[in-house]
Design a protein around this motif. Structure first.
Motif, PDB file in Angstrom:
ATOM      1  N   ARG A   1     -22.413   7.381 -23.267  1.00 60.33           N
ATOM      2  CA  ARG A   1     -21.635   8.437 -22.604  1.00 60.33           C
ATOM      3  C   ARG A   1     -21.894   9.790 -23.268  1.00 60.33           C
ATOM      4  O   ARG A   1     -22.127  10.788 -22.594  1.00 60.33           O
ATOM      5  CB  ARG A   1     -20.156   8.073 -22.668  1.00 60.33           C
ATOM      6  CG  ARG A   1     -19.247   9.051 -21.995  1.00 60.33           C
ATOM      7  CD  ARG A   1     -17.777   8.645 -22.233  1.00 60.33           C
ATOM      8  NE  ARG A   1     -16.906   9.564 -21.594  1.00 60.33           N
ATOM      9  CZ  ARG A   1     -16.252   9.332 -20.467  1.00 60.33           C
ATOM     10  NH1 ARG A   1     -16.381   8.170 -19.866  1.00 60.33           N
ATOM     11  NH2 ARG A   1     -15.472  10.238 -19.936  1.00 60.33           N
TER      12      ARG A   1
ATOM     13  N   TYR B   1     -25.153   3.341 -16.980  1.00 62.66           N
ATOM     14  CA  TYR B   1     -23.853   2.678 -16.868  1.00 62.66           C
ATOM     15  C   TYR B   1     -24.040   1.587 -15.836  1.00 62.66           C
ATOM     16  O   TYR B   1     -24.321   1.846 -14.672  1.00 62.66           O
ATOM     17  CB  TYR B   1     -22.779   3.676 -16.420  1.00 62.66           C
ATOM     18  CG  TYR B   1     -21.388   3.117 -16.496  1.00 62.66           C
ATOM     19  CD1 TYR B   1     -20.707   3.079 -17.708  1.00 62.66           C
ATOM     20  CD2 TYR B   1     -20.748   2.632 -15.372  1.00 62.66           C
ATOM     21  CE1 TYR B   1     -19.428   2.566 -17.799  1.00 62.66           C
ATOM     22  CE2 TYR B   1     -19.468   2.115 -15.452  1.00 62.66           C
ATOM     23  CZ  TYR B   1     -18.817   2.096 -16.657  1.00 62.66           C
ATOM     24  OH  TYR B   1     -17.542   1.580 -16.745  1.00 62.66           O
TER      25      TYR B   1
ATOM     26  N   ILE C   1     -18.408  13.512 -16.521  1.00 64.24           N
ATOM     27  CA  ILE C   1     -18.793  12.102 -16.635  1.00 64.24           C
ATOM     28  C   ILE C   1     -17.764  11.234 -15.916  1.00 64.24           C
ATOM     29  O   ILE C   1     -18.119  10.316 -15.165  1.00 64.24           O
ATOM     30  CB  ILE C   1     -18.939  11.663 -18.114  1.00 64.24           C
ATOM     31  CG1 ILE C   1     -20.079  12.416 -18.794  1.00 64.24           C
ATOM     32  CG2 ILE C   1     -19.124  10.154 -18.231  1.00 64.24           C
ATOM     33  CD1 ILE C   1     -21.466  11.985 -18.403  1.00 64.24           C
ATOM     34  N   ASP C   2     -16.478  11.526 -16.127  1.00 65.60           N
ATOM     35  CA  ASP C   2     -15.415  10.768 -15.454  1.00 65.60           C
ATOM     36  C   ASP C   2     -15.541  10.862 -13.935  1.00 65.60           C
ATOM     37  O   ASP C   2     -15.346   9.870 -13.228  1.00 65.60           O
ATOM     38  CB  ASP C   2     -14.034  11.261 -15.890  1.00 65.60           C
ATOM     39  CG  ASP C   2     -13.696  10.883 -17.322  1.00 65.60           C
ATOM     40  OD1 ASP C   2     -14.325   9.947 -17.861  1.00 65.60           O
ATOM     41  OD2 ASP C   2     -12.802  11.528 -17.906  1.00 65.60           O
TER      42      ASP C   2
ATOM     43  N   TRP D   1     -22.244   1.256 -20.966  1.00 68.74           N
ATOM     44  CA  TRP D   1     -23.494   1.979 -21.148  1.00 68.74           C
ATOM     45  C   TRP D   1     -24.494   1.094 -21.893  1.00 68.74           C
ATOM     46  O   TRP D   1     -24.164   0.515 -22.911  1.00 68.74           O
ATOM     47  CB  TRP D   1     -23.253   3.259 -21.944  1.00 68.74           C
ATOM     48  CG  TRP D   1     -22.420   4.245 -21.208  1.00 68.74           C
ATOM     49  CD1 TRP D   1     -21.078   4.440 -21.351  1.00 68.74           C
ATOM     50  CD2 TRP D   1     -22.849   5.177 -20.212  1.00 68.74           C
ATOM     51  NE1 TRP D   1     -20.658   5.430 -20.499  1.00 68.74           N
ATOM     52  CE2 TRP D   1     -21.724   5.898 -19.790  1.00 68.74           C
ATOM     53  CE3 TRP D   1     -24.087   5.463 -19.631  1.00 68.74           C
ATOM     54  CZ2 TRP D   1     -21.793   6.903 -18.818  1.00 68.74           C
ATOM     55  CZ3 TRP D   1     -24.148   6.458 -18.665  1.00 68.74           C
ATOM     56  CH2 TRP D   1     -23.023   7.165 -18.271  1.00 68.74           C
TER      57      TRP D   1
ATOM     58  N   ASP E   1     -16.664  15.508 -20.662  1.00 71.18           N
ATOM     59  CA  ASP E   1     -16.099  14.213 -20.251  1.00 71.18           C
ATOM     60  C   ASP E   1     -15.559  14.233 -18.828  1.00 71.18           C
ATOM     61  O   ASP E   1     -15.625  13.225 -18.119  1.00 71.18           O
ATOM     62  CB  ASP E   1     -14.987  13.794 -21.217  1.00 71.18           C
ATOM     63  CG  ASP E   1     -15.533  13.143 -22.472  1.00 71.18           C
ATOM     64  OD1 ASP E   1     -16.735  12.824 -22.507  1.00 71.18           O
ATOM     65  OD2 ASP E   1     -14.744  12.943 -23.413  1.00 71.18           O
TER      66      ASP E   1
END
Length: 160
Positions: free
Chosen positions: A126, A98, A140-141, A109, A137
């Motif tokens: 992602r 990212y 990842i967030d 990405w 998620d």
């Protein structure tokens, strides 16, 4: 994915390719890096056998202990989840990152190729990171929020 069969550049030649690819700006924040303390971060760490090649290098502000480069090493979990650190078992060219699009289209990405190009990975990047790390998620967030905080700090004040 594009076929990149030619041997990748290494050493000084790799750094020139990376500086050109990134338009002499940090891959994380977009700050003009060559006008301040900067370094070429090995996504797959040299201590883990990471090559000195364009797919493995990103231009960041600071050194391994200061600026963005220091922040990456200071939070390896975040860095790995956004592709700034590549595990020893992975191939840097196939491991999404990212990062800032050098042409100012924002952050997304990408895959960094051995010949020094960027390939947009979009949502696949992602999803790949979530799959590789066995996370969802939310994780990842959280990593992206920490990344954005690092970028915000870099864009506000120059690193030494």
């Amino acid at each position: 994915m594009t076929d990149h069969t030619e041997a990748p550049a290494t050493g000084y030649a790799a750094r020139v390719i990376v500086a050109n690819r990134d338009l002499e700006r940090s891959a994380a924040s977009g700050v003009y890096a060559l006008g301040m303390a900067h370094s070429y971060h090995h996504r797959q760490l040299r201590s883990h056998g990471g090559p000195d090649s364009p797919d493995n290098l990103v231009l960041l502000t600071g050194t391994g202990t200061t600026g963005e480069h220091g922040a990456v090493h200071g939070d390896p979990r975040m860095a790995q989840r956004v592709g700034l650190i590549v595990p020893s078992w992975a191939t840097p060219a196939e491991y999404p990152i990212y990062r800032r699009d050098p042409y100012g289209l924002g952050w997304d990405w990408f895959l960094q190729t051995p010949d020094g190009q960027l390939e947009w990975a979009g949502g696949d990047g992602r999803a790949t990171m979530a799959r590789l790390h066995g996370i969802d998620d939310t994780d990842i967030d959280a990593a992206l929020a920490l990344f954005r905080e690092m970028v915000s700090l870099a864009r506000r004040s120059p690193w030494d």
